[in-house]
Design an enzyme around this catalytic site. Structure first.
Site, mmCIF file in Angstrom:
data_model
loop_
_atom_site.group_PDB
_atom_site.id
_atom_site.type_symbol
_atom_site.label_atom_id
_atom_site.label_comp_id
_atom_site.label_asym_id
_atom_site.label_seq_id
_atom_site.Cartn_x
_atom_site.Cartn_y
_atom_site.Cartn_z
ATOM 1 N N GLU A 37 -5.901 7.166 -1.001
ATOM 2 C CA GLU A 37 -5.779 6.057 -0.058
ATOM 3 C C GLU A 37 -6.514 4.825 -0.568
ATOM 4 O OE1 GLU A 37 -3.850 5.798 2.524
ATOM 5 O OE2 GLU A 37 -3.126 7.844 2.304
ATOM 6 N N HIS A 93 1.900 4.537 -3.083
ATOM 7 C CA HIS A 93 1.927 6.001 -3.031
ATOM 8 C C HIS A 93 3.165 6.527 -3.766
ATOM 9 C CE1 HIS A 93 -1.505 6.662 -0.506
ATOM 10 N NE2 HIS A 93 -1.021 5.959 0.500
ATOM 11 N N HIS A 107 0.845 -1.205 0.000
ATOM 12 C CA HIS A 107 0.000 0.000 0.000
ATOM 13 C C HIS A 107 0.878 1.251 0.000
ATOM 14 C CE1 HIS A 107 -3.204 2.775 1.646
ATOM 15 N NE2 HIS A 107 -2.117 3.347 2.138
ATOM 16 N N GLU A 108 1.858 1.295 0.890
ATOM 17 C CA GLU A 108 2.695 2.492 1.018
ATOM 18 C C GLU A 108 3.545 2.736 -0.227
ATOM 19 O OE1 GLU A 108 2.469 4.796 3.185
ATOM 20 O OE2 GLU A 108 0.903 3.687 4.249
#
Length: 316
Positions: free
Chosen positions: A228, A154, A150-151
């Site tokens: 997100e 970004h 997920h991170e």
């Protein structure tokens, strides 16, 4: 936006994020047009105030873009670690980067009981990933892999650049509010002669800036929530384990609820970066504050991951 990586695009979310950026751009154009109109009716000194705010806002934006990694690590009290110091963590990062076909970021650990993580940096080559000791102690390997995927999404999607550009208008508006306020506060004795219009025009600039700041703030928060959701989706599809990311979200949210409020307030400056916001979750409060949040509600994120799980199941 995710060139050179294998993170899956999301056309629906991309369209919504593009629309939000368009609205921000439209607000900026209207704002500048109003300021120019106000400037046409004022003295050069007031025009200089606007120019000063634009230059200072641009400086802040450039500084935050180029030094976001250093600022975030310092705020979190994190230190970079080598593969020898944190072999398990580096192993997971290596796997995710291999799956995504992206450069490996620097890896850092923050000694904090709050379970969380963030990634920042102006591009993939300058990125840094930070996880807390609380997160590593709480999650299983598959769950931690989901959070890291997920991170790094970004980073792959250049979210730091996008949010920096999006925030520029709000920064300029906030500066103009502050400058106009102090101009009104300390300029009361200048209502004479050629300066009779100074204070009314400063008041108008402040009022317009307040409205623009409020609108841009809400649009930025909306954009942040979309990003997100996009990171959740990209990370889940990359690892192929939406259930692991769901489990991590539930554990992290429960873990954050056990952290003292004073500690959460200390961590609040990093909320826009964090995997989950540093705030106690309350069902009623969450429903009322959704439009001000940097993150979607836990329920929304879990529901979206459920959809991805069904899509993956149907594709098998």
């Amino acid at each position: 936006m995710a060139a050179r990586t294998r993170y899956a695009p999301d056309r629906g979310l991309t369209a919504r994020m593009t629309a939000t950026m368009f609205l921000l751009g439209l607000v900026f154009v209207v704002f500048i047009a109003l300021i120019i109109g106000i400037g046409a009716a004022t003295h050069a000194s007031d025009a200089v105030i606007v120019l000063f705010a634009l230059i200072l806002g641009g400086g802040f934006a450039i500084g935050s873009l180029f030094y976001s990694d250093k600022i975030a690590l310092s705020t979190a009290g994190a230190v970079e670690v080598t593969p020898q110091q944190a072999p398990q963590l580096h192993g997971i990062v290596d796997r995710v980067c291999a799956l995504a076909d992206m450069p490996k970021p620097r890896v850092a650990i923050a000694n904090s009981p709050m379970p969380n993580a963030f990634a920042t940096g102006r591009n993939a080559d300058k990125a840094v990933l930070c996880v807390t000791t609380g997160l590593m102690n709480m999650l299983e390997t598959e769950e931690l892999e989901g959070v890291i995927a997920h991170e790094l999404s970004h980073v792959a999607h250049k979210d730091v650049q996008v949010m920096t550009i999006a925030s520029f208008l709000a920064v300029v508006a906030a500066l103009l509010i502050r400058i106009s306020f102090y101009g009104e506060l300390f300029g009361g004795g200048r209502r004479s002669g050629n300066d009779q219009n100074s204070l009314p025009i400063l008041a108008i600039i402040m009022l317009v800036s307040i409205v623009v700041y409020a609108v841009s703030f809400l649009l930025i928060r909306l954009l942040s929530r979309y990003r997100e959701l996009a990171a959740d989706r990209s990370g889940a599809l990359l690892t192929g384990q939406p259930s692991a990311l769901k489990s991590a979200l539930v554990k992290v949210s429960k873990g954050i609820n056990t952290i003292p409020t004073r500690d959460l307030r200390t961590a609040e400056p990093l909320n826009a970066f964090f995997f989950a916001p540093a705030a106690h979750l309350n069902a009623k409060a969450a429903s009322l504050s959704t439009i001000f949040s940097t993150h979607p509600s836990l329920e929304r994120r879990l529901a979206e991951l459920d959809k991805i799980q069904r899509q993956l199941s149907q594709g098998q």
